[in-house]
Write an enzyme that holds these catalytic residues in place. Sequence first.
Site, PDB file in Angstrom:
ATOM      1  N   ASP A  87       0.865  -1.177   0.000  1.00 33.87           N
ATOM      2  CA  ASP A  87       0.000   0.000   0.000  1.00 33.87           C
ATOM      3  C   ASP A  87       0.900   1.225   0.000  1.00 33.87           C
ATOM      4  OD1 ASP A  87      -2.230   1.568  -0.035  1.00 33.87           O
ATOM      5  OD2 ASP A  87      -3.119   0.778   1.806  1.00 33.87           O
ATOM      6  N   ASP A 122      -3.560   7.325  -3.686  1.00 37.67           N
ATOM      7  CA  ASP A 122      -4.919   7.797  -3.964  1.00 37.67           C
ATOM      8  C   ASP A 122      -5.389   8.757  -2.877  1.00 37.67           C
ATOM      9  OD1 ASP A 122      -4.630   5.392  -2.421  1.00 37.67           O
ATOM     10  OD2 ASP A 122      -6.810   5.200  -2.362  1.00 37.67           O
ATOM     11  N   GLY A 188     -11.499   3.982   0.820  1.00 37.28           N
ATOM     12  CA  GLY A 188     -12.331   4.917   1.582  1.00 37.28           C
ATOM     13  C   GLY A 188     -13.475   4.261   2.329  1.00 37.28           C
TER      14      GLY A 188
HETATM   15  N1  GUN Z   1      -6.351   1.219   3.161  1.00 36.74           N
HETATM   16  C1  GUN Z   1      -7.602   1.344   3.639  1.00 36.74           C
HETATM   17  N2  GUN Z   1      -8.310   2.210   2.871  1.00 36.74           N
HETATM   18  C2  GUN Z   1      -7.494   2.635   1.902  1.00 36.74           C
HETATM   19  C3  GUN Z   1      -7.679   3.526   0.785  1.00 36.74           C
HETATM   20  O1  GUN Z   1      -8.734   4.111   0.557  1.00 36.74           O
HETATM   21  N3  GUN Z   1      -6.586   3.703  -0.023  1.00 36.74           N
HETATM   22  C4  GUN Z   1      -5.397   3.074   0.203  1.00 36.74           C
HETATM   23  N4  GUN Z   1      -4.389   3.259  -0.648  1.00 36.74           N
HETATM   24  N5  GUN Z   1      -5.225   2.231   1.244  1.00 36.74           N
HETATM   25  C5  GUN Z   1      -6.260   2.020   2.066  1.00 36.74           C
END
Ligand code: GUN
Length: 626
Positions: A87, A122, A188
């Site tokens: 992430d 994002d 989100g």
């Molecule tokens: N982890 C939990 N929610 C999100 C999100 O909306 N975007 C990203 N990149 N990681 C997340």
Amino acid sequence: MFEPLSRDGLAKTAVFYTAHGKINTPNILPVINPNIRTLKISEMKRLGMEALITNSYIIRRTEKLREIAESSGLHGLIGFDGPIMTDSGTFQSHVYSEIEYDNISTFEFQKRIGSDIGTILDIFTEPNFTWNKAKEAVLETRRRLDEITDPGKTIVAGPIQGSIYSDLRSMSAELMSSGISGYLPVGGVVPLLENYRYDMLVDVIINSRLHSDPGKPLHLFGGGHPMFMGMSVLLGIDMFDSASYVKYARDDRILLSDGSRDLNRISLLPWWSPLYGKFTVKEIQDLPKEERTRNLALHNLGAIFNELNEIRERIHEQTLWQYVEGRSRSHPALYRAYRRILEYGEMLEPLEDLSKKSPFFFFDELSRNHPAVIRLRKFSDGMISSLKGKVKFLDQGDWHPGRQHSAEFMANYSRSDTAYFHRWHDIPVPVELEETFPVEQLVTTGVFEDNTEPDDPVDSGSPMDDALSGDMKDLYLEKARMIFRYQFGFNDGSAMFPDQCEVTHSRKTGRIRGVFLDGSLLGTVRAHDGFFTLSIKGAERLMNLTDRHRISVSEESAEFNRKGFNVFFKFILSADPGIVAGNEVLVTDHSGELLAVGRANVPGREMMSYRRGVAVRVRAGTDPSS
Ligand code: GUN
């Protein structure tokens, strides 16, 4: 590359290919915090972990971790040689506001350390965002996707945002499906998950799924609580990630498929728990904090994979809907969400399979809004409104599965111009569809309200007082025509099956078996769902009646399909978007010449989405030697 294997409505099992191997979906990526290792990788693998997710932002800003990742690679740092997703730090910006890195360098870092699936930076759209603010975030997130021009072997994850606004989720799903992304997380949503707003998640997920490319896995960011996984998969989610197994463990909570419980209030562990037989509950309660957390994390991860296993099996058996329906009663928030799903029945109907391997469970009024029932209702309503002649309802007791009609009925049927209907759970269903899914393939409570309007246009007099007409009607031929109409969307079945057709049926059960014209078989009615499979002769007749139900394939594929080999997705040139998964399809070459007939593995509108796997199971090719 995403290869679908089996499906149940919007849910599917599939294989997703990455640089470090494949992931069988649906699946979950346990979150690994590179700073705090609660469980060993080997323990996690033993419980079923195939792939994991970690955070590139944490690695990058922690000098020691960054150095190892840059010298030995991400897989070296984590000590795992399977697929790893990273992430970007968006979630940290949601929690701590601004972070110090930009999108391009964030993705470059993930690529450099060898991430299999890297996530762009994002914009996290909070549920309380105004529509305008959420739209801005959706557009900015899409702009950032375009900043990634050379991802190398790293698959780009492009999150779908849009807060709680269905139109923005739809827009974002379309935007993120186009471009370089190969993986679509729905972002989100953590605040909705934390607040049990599963009903709102239904809106978010359905709109994301119906407007995104099904050839790219759909991931629910943060959605790894087993309680909501079945419902998510039913709505089209392929992947999850979750830190919940550790988070709950730290709070002395154990995860179960229908919720979570406080360790201090339970007396027994479920038999499938990795802790079962090793400890009593009391012994776990008495462990020192760190060891207790470790053990509870093991249990919690076991609960997640246990649930995942059940979900996969349910897709295989095509009973996921029933499973979710049953589960929905375990928590009011889930039940509310289940009712919300039924409001989408009409939208889900085109993506519903023609039939299922397992019988339809009819519970109550809500079952009337299941996509399979909506399909039947739409057909019957259309028929009734177009009927000019007489219409009669048979008494409920006149027929039940496996019982033949009386000689009296048969004689009357053949000599009257009346259209006969069964009242099937309060839905008028033409008697000729009595053997077809879901009318017969059914387990029912028999408990539902009769909502028939008093001004129902249908006369329910006795079938025996009909006016007799000159023309003789054959129930078996009429059944063949009606099944054909329902299966292929026609207003009339006589062009396909003219009067000269001979329809064979079983003497024992009365079920129709096959339709012949001039001695040639046109189609056979399948015993398990009461729909037709067509012969090449039947396919040729269908070709002459419509240009629907077709897919065309490239030259490369044509010669194989003509010989009776399956159609692979990568050779499809075009497909009728109205094709229903599980229905018969006509396979043609680019010029429209018939090559084969077979069964569609996915709906027409998804035919062009995949590059790998079998699109049509071909039964017969036009080459006489096939
Ligand atoms: N982890 C939990 N929610 C999100 C999100 O909306 N975007 C990203 N990149 N990681 C997340």
